[in-house]
Design a protein around this motif. Sequence first.
Motif, mmCIF file in Angstrom:
data_model
loop_
_atom_site.group_PDB
_atom_site.id
_atom_site.type_symbol
_atom_site.label_atom_id
_atom_site.label_comp_id
_atom_site.label_asym_id
_atom_site.label_seq_id
_atom_site.Cartn_x
_atom_site.Cartn_y
_atom_site.Cartn_z
ATOM 1 N N MET A 75 0.290 -0.118 7.436
ATOM 2 C CA MET A 75 0.083 0.367 6.067
ATOM 3 C C MET A 75 0.964 1.586 5.822
ATOM 4 O O MET A 75 0.935 2.549 6.577
ATOM 5 C CB MET A 75 -1.384 0.747 5.856
ATOM 6 N N GLY A 76 1.780 1.558 4.759
ATOM 7 C CA GLY A 76 2.606 2.693 4.415
ATOM 8 C C GLY A 76 1.864 3.670 3.526
ATOM 9 O O GLY A 76 0.775 3.383 3.019
ATOM 10 N N GLU A 77 2.472 4.828 3.305
ATOM 11 C CA GLU A 77 1.870 5.832 2.435
ATOM 12 C C GLU A 77 2.285 5.542 0.992
ATOM 13 O O GLU A 77 3.457 5.380 0.694
ATOM 14 C CB GLU A 77 2.332 7.234 2.848
ATOM 15 N N PHE A 78 1.319 5.479 0.096
ATOM 16 C CA PHE A 78 1.594 5.177 -1.303
ATOM 17 C C PHE A 78 1.970 6.428 -2.093
ATOM 18 O O PHE A 78 2.720 6.349 -3.058
ATOM 19 C CB PHE A 78 0.376 4.517 -1.959
ATOM 20 N N PHE A 79 1.416 7.556 -1.709
ATOM 21 C CA PHE A 79 1.590 8.785 -2.488
ATOM 22 C C PHE A 79 2.334 9.821 -1.638
ATOM 23 O O PHE A 79 1.790 10.842 -1.230
ATOM 24 C CB PHE A 79 0.234 9.309 -2.963
ATOM 25 N N LYS A 80 3.575 9.511 -1.387
ATOM 26 C CA LYS A 80 4.390 10.386 -0.556
ATOM 27 C C LYS A 80 4.635 11.710 -1.276
ATOM 28 O O LYS A 80 4.857 11.751 -2.481
ATOM 29 C CB LYS A 80 5.715 9.706 -0.228
ATOM 30 N N GLY A 81 4.585 12.775 -0.522
ATOM 31 C CA GLY A 81 4.792 14.090 -1.098
ATOM 32 C C GLY A 81 3.520 14.736 -1.604
ATOM 33 O O GLY A 81 3.530 15.900 -2.014
ATOM 34 N N ILE A 82 2.417 13.987 -1.602
ATOM 35 C CA ILE A 82 1.118 14.547 -1.999
ATOM 36 C C ILE A 82 0.240 14.602 -0.756
ATOM 37 O O ILE A 82 -0.089 13.562 -0.173
ATOM 38 C CB ILE A 82 0.438 13.703 -3.092
ATOM 39 N N GLY A 83 -0.096 15.790 -0.346
ATOM 40 C CA GLY A 83 -0.927 15.950 0.837
ATOM 41 C C GLY A 83 -2.388 16.064 0.481
ATOM 42 O O GLY A 83 -2.807 15.746 -0.638
ATOM 43 N N LYS A 84 -3.160 16.516 1.424
ATOM 44 C CA LYS A 84 -4.591 16.727 1.202
ATOM 45 C C LYS A 84 -4.767 17.815 0.141
ATOM 46 O O LYS A 84 -4.184 18.893 0.234
ATOM 47 C CB LYS A 84 -5.239 17.161 2.515
ATOM 48 N N ILE A 85 -5.565 17.524 -0.864
ATOM 49 C CA ILE A 85 -5.797 18.488 -1.943
ATOM 50 C C ILE A 85 -6.849 19.496 -1.468
ATOM 51 O O ILE A 85 -7.977 19.125 -1.164
ATOM 52 C CB ILE A 85 -6.266 17.791 -3.229
ATOM 53 N N GLY A 86 -6.465 20.759 -1.401
ATOM 54 C CA GLY A 86 -7.364 21.789 -0.897
ATOM 55 C C GLY A 86 -7.888 22.691 -1.997
ATOM 56 O O GLY A 86 -7.405 22.682 -3.136
ATOM 57 N N TYR A 87 -8.878 23.487 -1.650
ATOM 58 C CA TYR A 87 -9.428 24.478 -2.573
ATOM 59 C C TYR A 87 -8.642 25.773 -2.417
ATOM 60 O O TYR A 87 -8.552 26.334 -1.326
ATOM 61 C CB TYR A 87 -10.907 24.713 -2.262
ATOM 62 N N GLU A 88 -8.046 26.239 -3.509
ATOM 63 C CA GLU A 88 -7.251 27.475 -3.469
ATOM 64 C C GLU A 88 -7.811 28.564 -4.377
ATOM 65 O O GLU A 88 -7.274 29.668 -4.409
ATOM 66 C CB GLU A 88 -5.799 27.179 -3.841
ATOM 67 N N ALA B 39 -3.758 -11.878 -3.580
ATOM 68 C CA ALA B 39 -4.499 -11.527 -2.368
ATOM 69 C C ALA B 39 -3.872 -10.314 -1.680
ATOM 70 O O ALA B 39 -4.581 -9.410 -1.211
ATOM 71 C CB ALA B 39 -4.537 -12.716 -1.412
ATOM 72 N N ALA B 40 -2.546 -10.278 -1.624
ATOM 73 C CA ALA B 40 -1.868 -9.133 -1.012
ATOM 74 C C ALA B 40 -2.081 -7.876 -1.842
ATOM 75 O O ALA B 40 -2.258 -6.773 -1.302
ATOM 76 C CB ALA B 40 -0.377 -9.433 -0.868
ATOM 77 N N ARG B 41 -2.091 -8.034 -3.166
ATOM 78 C CA ARG B 41 -2.308 -6.879 -4.039
ATOM 79 C C ARG B 41 -3.729 -6.326 -3.852
ATOM 80 O O ARG B 41 -3.922 -5.115 -3.836
ATOM 81 C CB ARG B 41 -2.088 -7.258 -5.492
ATOM 82 N N ALA B 42 -4.712 -7.203 -3.705
ATOM 83 C CA ALA B 42 -6.089 -6.747 -3.496
ATOM 84 C C ALA B 42 -6.193 -5.895 -2.237
ATOM 85 O O ALA B 42 -6.870 -4.858 -2.219
ATOM 86 C CB ALA B 42 -7.038 -7.942 -3.425
ATOM 87 N N LYS B 43 -5.492 -6.314 -1.197
ATOM 88 C CA LYS B 43 -5.508 -5.553 0.058
ATOM 89 C C LYS B 43 -4.764 -4.229 -0.093
ATOM 90 O O LYS B 43 -5.209 -3.185 0.404
ATOM 91 C CB LYS B 43 -4.873 -6.398 1.172
ATOM 92 N N ALA B 44 -3.636 -4.262 -0.816
ATOM 93 C CA ALA B 44 -2.881 -3.025 -1.037
ATOM 94 C C ALA B 44 -3.693 -2.030 -1.859
ATOM 95 O O ALA B 44 -3.623 -0.810 -1.637
ATOM 96 C CB ALA B 44 -1.567 -3.346 -1.748
ATOM 97 N N LYS B 45 -4.473 -2.536 -2.820
ATOM 98 C CA LYS B 45 -5.359 -1.665 -3.601
ATOM 99 C C LYS B 45 -6.322 -0.911 -2.693
ATOM 100 O O LYS B 45 -6.601 0.269 -2.904
ATOM 101 C CB LYS B 45 -6.179 -2.488 -4.595
ATOM 102 N N VAL B 46 -6.847 -1.605 -1.694
ATOM 103 C CA VAL B 46 -7.775 -0.963 -0.759
ATOM 104 C C VAL B 46 -7.068 0.169 -0.026
ATOM 105 O O VAL B 46 -7.592 1.294 0.074
ATOM 106 C CB VAL B 46 -8.340 -1.987 0.250
ATOM 107 N N ASP B 47 -5.882 -0.101 0.484
ATOM 108 C CA ASP B 47 -5.146 0.933 1.211
ATOM 109 C C ASP B 47 -4.859 2.135 0.311
ATOM 110 O O ASP B 47 -5.044 3.295 0.713
ATOM 111 C CB ASP B 47 -3.829 0.358 1.739
ATOM 112 N N ALA B 48 -4.431 1.868 -0.921
ATOM 113 C CA ALA B 48 -4.112 2.957 -1.845
ATOM 114 C C ALA B 48 -5.371 3.723 -2.239
ATOM 115 O O ALA B 48 -5.360 4.964 -2.327
ATOM 116 C CB ALA B 48 -3.419 2.404 -3.088
ATOM 117 N N ALA B 49 -6.463 3.015 -2.482
ATOM 118 C CA ALA B 49 -7.715 3.673 -2.882
ATOM 119 C C ALA B 49 -8.231 4.589 -1.787
ATOM 120 O O ALA B 49 -8.659 5.726 -2.059
ATOM 121 C CB ALA B 49 -8.776 2.627 -3.228
#
Length: 440
Positions: free
Chosen positions: A1-14, A75-85
Amino acid sequence: MGEFFKGIGKIGYEGRDSANPLAFKYYDPDEVIGGKTMREQLRFALSWWHTMGGDGTDMFGVGTADKTWGESDPAARAKAKVDAAFEIMDKLSIDFFCFHDRDLSPEYGSLAETNAKLDEITDYIKAKQAETGIKCLWGTAKCFDHPRYMHGAGTSPSADVFAYAAAQIKKAIEATVKLGGNGYVFWGGREGYETLLNTNMGLELDNMARLMRMAVEYGRSIGFKGDFYIEPKPKEPTKHQYDFDTATVLGFLRKYGLDKDFRMNIEANHATLAQHTFQHELRVARDNGFFGSIDANQGDPLLGWDTDQFPTNVYDAALCMYEVLKAGGFTNGGLNFDSKARRGSFTPEDIFHSYIAGMDTFALGLRIAQKMIDDGRIDRFVADRYSSWNTGIGKDIIDGKVGFAELEKYALEKGEVTDSLGSGRQEMLESIMNNIMFSM
């Protein structure tokens, strides 16, 4: 599984002084408010339909956002949705998700094939849940978009459609139980009418109750111990929907003996479509013991339809969380973002901006609501305003010690009563709320 949102890390409290658009300013998951962490109090959930499938299509234009997730095969899109979600939920520290069955996996050639494909994708989700600890808040069946449901599902004039809807709901309940959901939602969809000239309202309501009773009986038989919810909405897509508002639904549930198993899933935008405030609908549910879960969004008061915007109105969020805290907090429910980014906010990054805005808004609302309770001025005013019911004739009325004859005698002896009326002090109370909100 690749990263869908590259450049966006864990959103922290600042903190509120941060200028970082990809950071929480008010939502600190571990901060304790009202005896629980924010994470426990708010129980945020991702909505699979808007977030993973909503591409900006509206009645006037095609989609503007790419929600294919890099796949053309369903079917592939349904699985990709899971990874992205799961990537979105991990990066935003969201613990729950909500789904319609067809959000997870679309319809195929037959009900049997559709069910088999749904089983495959729920197997994949369950494995993801085991890896991450992310949970299902609630599930539901999408019994409104297919042409077979043009005249309703549980309220269709066709018994064949009713049977198909029952089969679809059965499978959706099974999927909810499989994924550990503690709620199952009925939203009316097309359960309503356009004209009474072609409608047997009595039969349609009877049949809707029959469908819900079957759902409860089946759910309990397979081990579902959570809440069944009804989500009130007055109109759209039908002109008049049977689940118009909380009070209407309460009457329906009590008439058909369904009140022991159902609670309310209140949506802010649906409340305003019914010409109520969000707080009103929550208060009716709370006062009647039917508070359950919330779909967090907001509508545009200048538009007459369900715009499902991400919530940014802090006043509404504060009054919402005041009702939630007064109800003792969530049990099986939570705050599901039944919200979609605006059609012009079409980039993957906009998903994160939208959720950050909504989560920060409700974090602020929680802080303010707890401060309203701790401050006590509003609660004390309300208690004092109704203090005449604690003693004397008021207590006698509540205790059932007097009837019309005794009350007439009391009124004749008392005379005019305007001198005992106190001011409602609405402006003062609204000023107190402002003081509480802006002294934080």
